[in-house]
Write a protein that holds these residues in place. Structure first.
Motif, mmCIF file in Angstrom:
data_model
loop_
_atom_site.group_PDB
_atom_site.id
_atom_site.type_symbol
_atom_site.label_atom_id
_atom_site.label_comp_id
_atom_site.label_asym_id
_atom_site.label_seq_id
_atom_site.Cartn_x
_atom_site.Cartn_y
_atom_site.Cartn_z
ATOM 1 N N GLY A 72 -0.473 11.698 11.717
ATOM 2 C CA GLY A 72 0.212 12.224 10.535
ATOM 3 C C GLY A 72 -0.136 11.495 9.254
ATOM 4 O O GLY A 72 0.476 11.732 8.212
ATOM 5 N N LEU A 73 -1.130 10.619 9.311
ATOM 6 C CA LEU A 73 -1.512 9.827 8.136
ATOM 7 C C LEU A 73 -2.440 10.599 7.212
ATOM 8 O O LEU A 73 -3.208 11.452 7.658
ATOM 9 C CB LEU A 73 -2.229 8.546 8.576
ATOM 10 N N THR A 74 -2.370 10.272 5.953
ATOM 11 C CA THR A 74 -3.366 10.680 4.967
ATOM 12 C C THR A 74 -3.896 9.401 4.357
ATOM 13 O O THR A 74 -3.132 8.499 4.007
ATOM 14 C CB THR A 74 -2.743 11.580 3.880
ATOM 15 N N TRP A 75 -5.220 9.316 4.233
ATOM 16 C CA TRP A 75 -5.851 8.084 3.775
ATOM 17 C C TRP A 75 -5.718 7.905 2.274
ATOM 18 O O TRP A 75 -6.626 8.223 1.519
ATOM 19 C CB TRP A 75 -7.316 8.036 4.201
ATOM 20 N N ASP A 76 -4.590 7.365 1.845
ATOM 21 C CA ASP A 76 -4.448 6.930 0.456
ATOM 22 C C ASP A 76 -4.637 5.408 0.451
ATOM 23 O O ASP A 76 -4.862 4.797 1.500
ATOM 24 C CB ASP A 76 -3.102 7.352 -0.131
ATOM 25 N N GLU A 77 -4.547 4.808 -0.707
ATOM 26 C CA GLU A 77 -4.825 3.372 -0.799
ATOM 27 C C GLU A 77 -3.884 2.552 0.079
ATOM 28 O O GLU A 77 -4.314 1.669 0.812
ATOM 29 C CB GLU A 77 -4.741 2.908 -2.253
ATOM 30 N N SER A 78 -2.614 2.845 0.039
ATOM 31 C CA SER A 78 -1.625 2.075 0.798
ATOM 32 C C SER A 78 -1.831 2.226 2.306
ATOM 33 O O SER A 78 -1.813 1.238 3.053
ATOM 34 C CB SER A 78 -0.218 2.523 0.402
ATOM 35 N N THR A 79 -2.030 3.442 2.758
ATOM 36 C CA THR A 79 -2.217 3.703 4.188
ATOM 37 C C THR A 79 -3.496 3.054 4.694
ATOM 38 O O THR A 79 -3.507 2.416 5.751
ATOM 39 C CB THR A 79 -2.252 5.223 4.450
ATOM 40 N N PHE A 80 -4.586 3.204 3.928
ATOM 41 C CA PHE A 80 -5.849 2.599 4.340
ATOM 42 C C PHE A 80 -5.727 1.080 4.384
ATOM 43 O O PHE A 80 -6.228 0.438 5.306
ATOM 44 C CB PHE A 80 -7.004 3.015 3.417
ATOM 45 N N ARG A 81 -5.042 0.501 3.391
ATOM 46 C CA ARG A 81 -4.861 -0.953 3.333
ATOM 47 C C ARG A 81 -4.147 -1.435 4.602
ATOM 48 O O ARG A 81 -4.578 -2.398 5.244
ATOM 49 C CB ARG A 81 -4.056 -1.319 2.086
ATOM 50 N N ASP A 82 -3.060 -0.774 4.981
ATOM 51 C CA ASP A 82 -2.327 -1.150 6.196
ATOM 52 C C ASP A 82 -3.218 -1.005 7.432
ATOM 53 O O ASP A 82 -3.230 -1.872 8.301
ATOM 54 C CB ASP A 82 -1.092 -0.270 6.375
ATOM 55 N N TYR A 83 -3.951 0.088 7.488
ATOM 56 C CA TYR A 83 -4.788 0.360 8.657
ATOM 57 C C TYR A 83 -5.910 -0.671 8.791
ATOM 58 O O TYR A 83 -6.120 -1.218 9.881
ATOM 59 C CB TYR A 83 -5.387 1.763 8.562
ATOM 60 N N ILE A 84 -6.612 -0.931 7.725
ATOM 61 C CA ILE A 84 -7.780 -1.808 7.817
ATOM 62 C C ILE A 84 -7.374 -3.265 8.063
ATOM 63 O O ILE A 84 -8.139 -4.035 8.615
ATOM 64 C CB ILE A 84 -8.719 -1.656 6.589
ATOM 65 N N HIS A 85 -6.147 -3.630 7.693
ATOM 66 C CA HIS A 85 -5.656 -4.976 8.018
ATOM 67 C C HIS A 85 -5.522 -5.147 9.535
ATOM 68 O O HIS A 85 -5.845 -6.204 10.073
ATOM 69 C CB HIS A 85 -4.288 -5.235 7.368
ATOM 70 N N ASP A 86 -5.034 -4.112 10.215
ATOM 71 C CA ASP A 86 -4.834 -4.189 11.664
ATOM 72 C C ASP A 86 -4.792 -2.768 12.237
ATOM 73 O O ASP A 86 -3.718 -2.187 12.401
ATOM 74 C CB ASP A 86 -3.532 -4.933 11.980
#
Length: 118
Positions: A72-86
């Motif tokens: 259910g995610l959309t790759w915006d800056e905040s979501t991508f930041r959380d994802y790429i951290h872990d």
């Protein structure tokens, strides 16, 4: 008095300026990603051209995990930041084998670079 206020304002903004996004540095931060990702074609990982703003798990022609498809995610800056951290913490069950990028400045730069790849 005006100089004092201006000086205080600039001093307060200095930490934010130091964290400004740098697409050129982001291209360097992208180097390890190239092992699996490209722009304009799928590889081991999905095509990242236009990823910022895209709904997760939807790029045509890539076989995503059920976890990513159903995130259910959309790759915006905040979501991508959380994802790429872990990645595995953000989307348990993702196929992405990557421990994460912990350096916030590199992540900001990487996002700036990805935003240039439309």
């Amino acid at each position: 008095m005006r100089q004092l206020i201006l000086g205080a304002a600039l001093a307060a903004l200095l930490p934010f300026a130091a964290q400004a996004q740098d697409a050129a540095a982001g291209e360097k931060a992208f180097a390890p990603c190239k092992a699996c990702h490209a722009f304009g074609k799928n590889g081991v990982g999905p095509d990242l051209k236009g990823v910022i703003g895209r709904k997760a798990g939807t790029h045509e022609g890539y076989n995503y995990s059920a976890a990513m498809k159903n995130s259910g995610l959309t790759w915006d800056e905040s979501t991508f930041r959380d994802y790429i951290h872990d990645p595995k913490a953000k989307v348990p069950g993702t196929k992405m084998i990557y421990a994460g990028m912990k350096d916030d400045k590199k992540v900001s730069d990487l996002i700036a670079y990805l935003e240039t790849q439309k």
